[in-house]
Design a protein around this motif. Structure first.
Motif: not given
Length: 99
Positions: A48-53, A58-62, A65-68
Motif C-alpha cells: 500500500g505504501a508503494y502504491a501510494a508513493f 495496479t497494486a489494488l487488486p493484489a 486478494v491479500l486481505s481476503l
C-alpha cells in the motif's frame, strides 16, 4: 520522501522480524496464526505504501486478494480451534462420568 521510505522500511521490517520470532516460539496455534496475520498485514502495508508513493493503482487488486486471504485464514483457524476445544471438552466430560 527518502526519509519516509526508510522509516516505513524499518518499521515494517521490525514488525515482520518480531512476527517471525513469535511464529517460531509461539506455543499455541493461536500465537502462530496471529503472527502470520501480522506478517500479512506488514506485506499489505508495504504494498500500500508503494502504491501510494508511486501513485500506482495496479497494486489494488493484489491488496484486495491479500486481505481476503488474511480474513479467510483467520476465520478458518478460529473455527478449527473452536471445534478442537469443543471436542476436548466433550471428551473430558465423558471421562468424568465413567470414572
Amino acid at each position: 520522501m527518502t526519509l519516509a521510505w526508510i522509516a516505513i522500511g524499518v518499521l515494517l521490517g521490525a514488525a515482520s522480524l518480531l512476527a517471525v520470532v513469535r511464529l517460531m516460539r509461539g506455543p499455541t496455534i493461536l500465537d502462530r496464526a496471529l503472527s502470520v496475520d501480522v506478517l500479512l498485514a506488514s506485506a499489505i502495508a508495504g504494498i500500500g505504501a508503494y502504491a501510494a508513493f508511486h501513485r500506482e493503482p495496479t497494486a489494488l487488486p493484489a491488496l484486495l486478494v491479500l486481505s481476503l486471504l488474511g480474513f479467510l485464514g483467520s476465520v478458518s483457524v478460529s473455527r478449527f480451534v473452536a471445534r478442537r476445544q469443543v471436542a476436548q471438552t466433550t471428551e473430558e466430560s465423558g471421562k468424568g462420568e465413567r470414572g
